[in-house]
Design a protein around this motif. Sequence first.
Motif, PDB file in Angstrom:
ATOM      1  N   TRP A   1     -48.697   5.656  -0.336  1.00 25.75           N
ATOM      2  CA  TRP A   1     -48.815   4.320  -0.916  1.00 25.75           C
ATOM      3  C   TRP A   1     -48.274   4.304  -2.336  1.00 25.75           C
ATOM      4  CZ3 TRP A   1     -49.095  -0.185   1.127  1.00 25.75           C
ATOM      5  CH2 TRP A   1     -49.720  -0.371   2.361  1.00 25.75           C
ATOM      6  N   VAL A   2     -48.564   5.360  -3.104  1.00 26.84           N
ATOM      7  CA  VAL A   2     -48.068   5.433  -4.480  1.00 26.84           C
ATOM      8  C   VAL A   2     -46.543   5.536  -4.487  1.00 26.84           C
ATOM      9  CG1 VAL A   2     -48.051   6.873  -6.551  1.00 26.84           C
ATOM     10  CG2 VAL A   2     -50.200   6.388  -5.398  1.00 26.84           C
ATOM     11  N   VAL A   3     -45.985   6.369  -3.611  1.00 30.28           N
ATOM     12  CA  VAL A   3     -44.525   6.508  -3.522  1.00 30.28           C
ATOM     13  C   VAL A   3     -43.893   5.181  -3.103  1.00 30.28           C
ATOM     14  CG1 VAL A   3     -42.681   7.635  -2.223  1.00 30.28           C
ATOM     15  CG2 VAL A   3     -44.578   8.989  -3.108  1.00 30.28           C
ATOM     16  N   ALA A   4     -44.496   4.491  -2.149  1.00 27.79           N
ATOM     17  CA  ALA A   4     -43.961   3.200  -1.705  1.00 27.79           C
ATOM     18  C   ALA A   4     -43.982   2.176  -2.844  1.00 27.79           C
ATOM     19  CB  ALA A   4     -44.758   2.686  -0.512  1.00 27.79           C
ATOM     20  N   ALA A   5     -45.028   2.179  -3.652  1.00 29.10           N
ATOM     21  CA  ALA A   5     -45.106   1.246  -4.775  1.00 29.10           C
ATOM     22  C   ALA A   5     -44.030   1.553  -5.814  1.00 29.10           C
ATOM     23  CB  ALA A   5     -46.496   1.310  -5.410  1.00 29.10           C
ATOM     24  N   ILE A   6     -43.792   2.831  -6.086  1.00 27.35           N
ATOM     25  CA  ILE A   6     -42.755   3.217  -7.055  1.00 27.35           C
ATOM     26  C   ILE A   6     -41.377   2.805  -6.555  1.00 27.35           C
ATOM     27  CG2 ILE A   6     -41.606   5.201  -8.105  1.00 27.35           C
ATOM     28  CD1 ILE A   6     -44.384   6.509  -8.279  1.00 27.35           C
ATOM     29  N   VAL A   7     -41.107   3.043  -5.270  1.00 27.37           N
ATOM     30  CA  VAL A   7     -39.810   2.659  -4.699  1.00 27.37           C
ATOM     31  C   VAL A   7     -39.625   1.139  -4.742  1.00 27.37           C
ATOM     32  CG1 VAL A   7     -38.500   2.590  -2.541  1.00 27.37           C
ATOM     33  CG2 VAL A   7     -39.576   4.713  -3.280  1.00 27.37           C
ATOM     34  N   LEU A   8     -40.677   0.398  -4.466  1.00 30.14           N
ATOM     35  CA  LEU A   8     -40.596  -1.063  -4.521  1.00 30.14           C
ATOM     36  C   LEU A   8     -40.281  -1.540  -5.935  1.00 30.14           C
ATOM     37  CD1 LEU A   8     -40.981  -3.842  -3.168  1.00 30.14           C
ATOM     38  CD2 LEU A   8     -43.387  -3.686  -3.805  1.00 30.14           C
ATOM     39  N   ILE A   9     -40.929  -0.952  -6.931  1.00 27.39           N
ATOM     40  CA  ILE A   9     -40.677  -1.343  -8.320  1.00 27.39           C
ATOM     41  C   ILE A   9     -39.234  -1.031  -8.713  1.00 27.39           C
ATOM     42  CG2 ILE A   9     -41.258  -0.767 -10.716  1.00 27.39           C
ATOM     43  CD1 ILE A   9     -44.180  -0.494  -9.735  1.00 27.39           C
ATOM     44  N   LEU A  10     -38.747   0.157  -8.331  1.00 27.64           N
ATOM     45  CA  LEU A  10     -37.364   0.513  -8.642  1.00 27.64           C
ATOM     46  C   LEU A  10     -36.371  -0.411  -7.938  1.00 27.64           C
ATOM     47  CD1 LEU A  10     -37.520   4.401  -8.562  1.00 27.64           C
ATOM     48  CD2 LEU A  10     -37.294   2.913 -10.556  1.00 27.64           C
ATOM     49  N   TRP A  11     -36.679  -0.784  -6.700  1.00 27.66           N
ATOM     50  CA  TRP A  11     -35.802  -1.682  -5.958  1.00 27.66           C
ATOM     51  C   TRP A  11     -35.763  -3.058  -6.627  1.00 27.66           C
ATOM     52  CZ3 TRP A  11     -36.867  -6.138  -2.986  1.00 27.66           C
ATOM     53  CH2 TRP A  11     -35.786  -6.594  -2.232  1.00 27.66           C
ATOM     54  N   LEU A  12     -36.922  -3.553  -7.038  1.00 26.74           N
ATOM     55  CA  LEU A  12     -36.961  -4.859  -7.703  1.00 26.74           C
ATOM     56  C   LEU A  12     -36.228  -4.820  -9.038  1.00 26.74           C
ATOM     57  CD1 LEU A  12     -40.608  -5.992  -6.915  1.00 26.74           C
ATOM     58  CD2 LEU A  12     -38.491  -6.953  -6.017  1.00 26.74           C
ATOM     59  N   LEU A  13     -36.375  -3.729  -9.788  1.00 27.27           N
ATOM     60  CA  LEU A  13     -35.647  -3.606 -11.047  1.00 27.27           C
ATOM     61  C   LEU A  13     -34.139  -3.572 -10.800  1.00 27.27           C
ATOM     62  CD1 LEU A  13     -37.802  -1.097 -13.107  1.00 27.27           C
ATOM     63  CD2 LEU A  13     -37.389  -3.507 -13.599  1.00 27.27           C
TER      64      LEU A  13
ATOM     65  N   ARG B   1     -22.702  -7.955  -4.838  1.00 26.27           N
ATOM     66  CA  ARG B   1     -23.795  -7.805  -3.889  1.00 26.27           C
ATOM     67  C   ARG B   1     -24.819  -6.838  -4.436  1.00 26.27           C
ATOM     68  NH1 ARG B   1     -20.670  -5.993   1.303  1.00 26.27           N
ATOM     69  NH2 ARG B   1     -20.106  -4.481  -0.243  1.00 26.27           N
ATOM     70  N   TRP B   2     -26.092  -7.049  -4.125  1.00 31.19           N
ATOM     71  CA  TRP B   2     -27.142  -6.165  -4.620  1.00 31.19           C
ATOM     72  C   TRP B   2     -27.430  -5.043  -3.634  1.00 31.19           C
ATOM     73  CZ3 TRP B   2     -31.558  -5.993  -1.614  1.00 31.19           C
ATOM     74  CH2 TRP B   2     -31.717  -7.046  -0.725  1.00 31.19           C
ATOM     75  N   TYR B   3     -26.697  -5.008  -2.556  1.00 30.73           N
ATOM     76  CA  TYR B   3     -26.849  -3.920  -1.587  1.00 30.73           C
ATOM     77  C   TYR B   3     -25.499  -3.266  -1.389  1.00 30.73           C
ATOM     78  CZ  TYR B   3     -25.073  -7.614   1.399  1.00 30.73           C
ATOM     79  OH  TYR B   3     -24.325  -8.616   1.930  1.00 30.73           O
TER      80      TYR B   3
END
Length: 57
Positions: free
Chosen positions: A26-38, A53-55
């Motif tokens: 869960w912690v790793v998923a939250a970090i990846v989500l934050i990095l993706w949003l940034l 494109r953002w991808y």
Amino acid sequence: MPWLMILVLLLALILFGVGFTLKILWVVAAIVLILWLLGFVLRSAGPSGKRGRWYRW
């Protein structure tokens, strides 16, 4: 019945390990989500001045 006690201790150890692993995931998923949003918000502009494109697919 020492084998029963060993079985119960082994089960408790396995369940503790699974719980700890799920918390780490869960912690790793939250970090990846934050990095993706940034990366989505702070993406750089292309050579033409407009955002690309953002991808990368």
